[in-house]
Design an enzyme around this catalytic site. Sequence first.
Site, PDB file in Angstrom:
ATOM      1  N   GLU A   1     -12.392 -19.367  35.207  1.00 13.96           N
ATOM      2  CA  GLU A   1     -13.553 -20.319  35.464  1.00 13.96           C
ATOM      3  C   GLU A   1     -13.513 -21.347  36.180  1.00 13.96           C
ATOM      4  OE1 GLU A   1     -15.899 -18.782  31.267  1.00 13.96           O
ATOM      5  OE2 GLU A   1     -14.562 -20.478  31.259  1.00 13.96           O
TER       6      GLU A   1
ATOM      7  N   GLU B   1     -13.335 -10.319  29.748  1.00 15.18           N
ATOM      8  CA  GLU B   1     -13.741 -10.773  28.364  1.00 15.18           C
ATOM      9  C   GLU B   1     -15.005 -10.314  27.670  1.00 15.18           C
ATOM     10  OE1 GLU B   1     -13.655 -15.101  28.120  1.00 15.18           O
ATOM     11  OE2 GLU B   1     -12.114 -15.191  29.585  1.00 15.18           O
TER      12      GLU B   1
HETATM   13  C1  GAL Z   1     -15.102 -17.832  28.362  1.00 11.01           C
HETATM   14  C2  GAL Z   1     -13.937 -18.362  28.651  1.00 11.01           C
HETATM   15  C3  GAL Z   1     -13.013 -18.413  27.622  1.00 11.01           C
HETATM   16  C4  GAL Z   1     -13.773 -18.582  26.263  1.00 11.01           C
HETATM   17  C5  GAL Z   1     -14.882 -18.135  26.023  1.00 11.01           C
HETATM   18  C6  GAL Z   1     -15.728 -18.357  24.866  1.00 11.01           C
HETATM   19  O1  GAL Z   1     -16.297 -18.100  29.320  1.00 11.01           O
HETATM   20  O2  GAL Z   1     -13.070 -17.747  29.760  1.00 11.01           O
HETATM   21  O3  GAL Z   1     -11.883 -19.291  27.774  1.00 11.01           O
HETATM   22  O4  GAL Z   1     -14.315 -20.372  26.612  1.00 11.01           O
HETATM   23  O5  GAL Z   1     -15.799 -17.833  27.240  1.00 11.01           O
HETATM   24  O6  GAL Z   1     -14.965 -18.648  23.852  1.00 11.01           O
HETATM   25 MG    MG Z   2     -13.813 -22.149  30.121  1.00 10.64          MG
END
Ligand code: GAL
Ligand code: MG
Length: 937
Positions: free
Chosen positions: A412, A475
Amino acid sequence: MKKYEDLSVFYEGVLDYKAYYFEYTNLEDALGMKKNKSAHFIDLNGEWDFKLFDFPEQANLETNFDSKITVPGMWQTQGYGSLHYTDEGFPFNLNFPLTPAKNPTGLYRTSFKVEDVNAKQVLCFEGIDNYAEVYLNGEYLGFTKSSRQLYEFDISGKVQVDNQLIVKVVQFSDQTYFEDQDMWWASGIFRDVYVKSYSDINADYTLKTTKRQNVWTLEIVADLCETVTIYDKSNSEQVVTRLGNTLTCPTVEAWNPEAPEYYKVIIQNNEMFIPFLVGFRQITIENNLMHLNGKYFKMHGVNRHDLNGRNCRAVSVADIETDLKLMKECNINAIRTAHYPNQPEFYNLCLKYGFMVMSETDLEVHGFAYTSDFNFVANDPNSTLSFLNRTAGHIEVCKNFSAIVMWSMGNESGYGDNFKQAIKLTKELDDTRLVHYEEDSLLENVDVASSMYTRVAMMDLFGKYPAPKPRVICEYGHAMGLGPGGIKEYQQVFDKYASIQGHFIWEWKDHGIIAENGDIKYGGDFGDYPNNSNFCLDGLVDTNNVPTSGYYEYQNVISPIKVMIDNGRITLHSRIYFTSMENYKLAIEVLDANRKVLFEKTVTATKDFDYQVDLDYAVLNVNVVNEAGVVVGKFQEKLQNFNVKPLAVVSSDYVLEQTSLEVIINKDNLQMKISKIDGQLIINNESQILIGDGRLNVSRPHIDNHKMETVEIFNHYHLNHFQTKVLDTEVLETSSTLMIKQNIVTGPPVYDFKIDYVRTIVFKDGAIYFDYDYRPNSNVVSVLPRIGVDFNLSKRLGEIEYDGFGPFENYDDFCDHATYGTYQTDVNSYFKPHSCPQDGGNHLVSNFNISDDCIAINISGSDLNIKCSKYTNASIDAAKHVSELQEDEYLHLEVNDKVHGLGSNSWGSEVLESYVNYTKPSTFGFKLDIEVNHENN
Ligand code: GAL
Ligand code: MG
């Protein structure tokens, strides 16, 4: 300019980045690979003198150190300063690259003795958050400011027999802007500190394994490499042929996550033994697909942060091992080190346990999302040095960890020229691994296409129209609170397309902090402002490493073998890539509706497995069992519910009474009163209330996964505050039955939204039948949190036996882990509060029995969603921590017709269409039996 605000200097006085290794004076210690047995090792972990200041300017080295601190550790968890949690936003005014005026600064002091002052030796810090100036015997050695980076200072010739070490640690520096990961702001010397020696301080070693014509070779890039010996796990020497620094190793076996064979490579130079743990493996892309050792595979992965519930990011090797063992049991085969390199031990443990690692550079500038240009840092020429150092430092230290198959450039941080340069550097430093960065969305420089939280439908399109590079979703399935729902649907898509080669659940573990009373603390609990509250509690395991129901869901969804059962025909889908399916057994069990085992057989799984069960059954279970005899996946076909175990029949003699307020029915020593005004019913046993309420309701505590979509709507329409009015009551009595039929209306205050329903209660053959025929008058509230009947139960009850899906809480979009069976439990386990209390505890049930040793209440029907807890929904909603949950005088039982799905949209997928509980008319019912055992009563 202050060094901690100066982007043009990244460190001072440290050695060049190089591979992580130790030297040993003898072979035995080298094979043992314990760093404290290495040559000249001086462990500096332990209790240090400490003093915390508000401002770096106050931290004078001559200070009076009047307090103590444990190293490694973070000072905020040891009574100094306080923790602060934010997801994206910086906890101070964004004034890049300057730091806030209030910039907590810790002075650390320790002393140590050196036996051999003439040795070539280095002082090593495996991780300091964030800026650290190092002073040895009053002499300034240099500084570092990249938190998850190992740094070494050459102290040869600078040590005496008695030495004093002072480290000044400043919480925020210009580099803080590059370390804006979603986690606690916490600081200090949080990884190991020690002194070690090198016979050649600048010597570096790079080990590469390659398969050539089916034979493994090991190439060692080093200036000096006198002898090399390879040992296996039992320390037996391997046959090798050496040509220069390339060794041909015909007897070694390849490493892979399923059969993680590894070797110890011992290089002998200058009479010192230098061991490396090596897995022979090779990652390549062939026809746009990733291959490991020439074999196609998928990464069934997880995102892991460092977290210990008491020490925050200071985690021990034992903590890491706990994580890895639980991950292995969860069928996970890959880890993304979100969002920074882990301590070195982690990687070797991954090699031993068998995890492919996507190792991520410590680089996230997420807070720039609050500026007009999120890509600013990625394009900022003044930041290039930071990008390149973070990248190089990560790769150089970790390059020999064979478990790493992919580098991730960070998280990010937008995209721009600095990333292009960093990727180019990565390729120069290491041509053996793949490169991932999620935000190179045009796939210009990365090897792997990636995205996060992409919805199922979009993943399906990505699969259908594949990019020219293999794809991962780095993710998804945000495991916050109750859930994640809908991951089975994700997996169906992942299983379908060869090009989708990796999926990483967000995330492994809650980042909670354990309070003295056992509560779990999160953002805001430390007076931290602004904060992102419980957004850090989003793991498959809780802060205490206890798996949540989400863990079991993921475990089953990614079972190494997926079993499909269709009318008794059993076929398999394999998620085994390197070993044989035949290492797994299938335990087949066939039950009739009386739970009688009709057939049982254990068979070996095979590639073309096709098996037909030709019996009349209620339930067909197929468990996937691994070589160790552990069940790793549970599959089932349920064609019928189990028959209800009959309770002792009581007489069906009723005595009926009516007043203008209520209908009263007496039956043995039970009395039931049904209100003609508000519809409440009460069943008394010898004037003690046994059961109360019995009205339709939609109220439900919030869950994190509904926050983005529905909670606001539910609250707006006051759905937790329904009011009920009976319109009319009709009593019909025949010789064998008694029927009370009521027209009832229920709805929230303020709005003209109502649910009209007819409730019919029939007394027949000693049982009581409830039936609800409901019609919402509009769909102004288009989705209902649930719809069902509430009961209050006497607290004397609490033992539970049910026929239904279990053993863990389950919902329509969250039930891959659950199998239909008969389960015994109690009210405390049936509803287990999440660390941040919210709804939970639902089970899809056909028969539910709650009892003590003299009274049993039995509710049966088909597909009832039953929740039972000691807390009211209002109490669950109000409690921010487990200790705040308030019991009242009842147990609270919900018999629901429908419950809205979970989804994972605390940060991800909405509830999938087929699990949405749309507002619409329906009917449902159940049977209630009450057995009173007079002798025990
Ligand atoms: C993503 C990020 C993670 C965490 C997650 C939400 O966008 O990469 O670090 O923030 O969202 O829990
Ligand atoms: Mg983040």
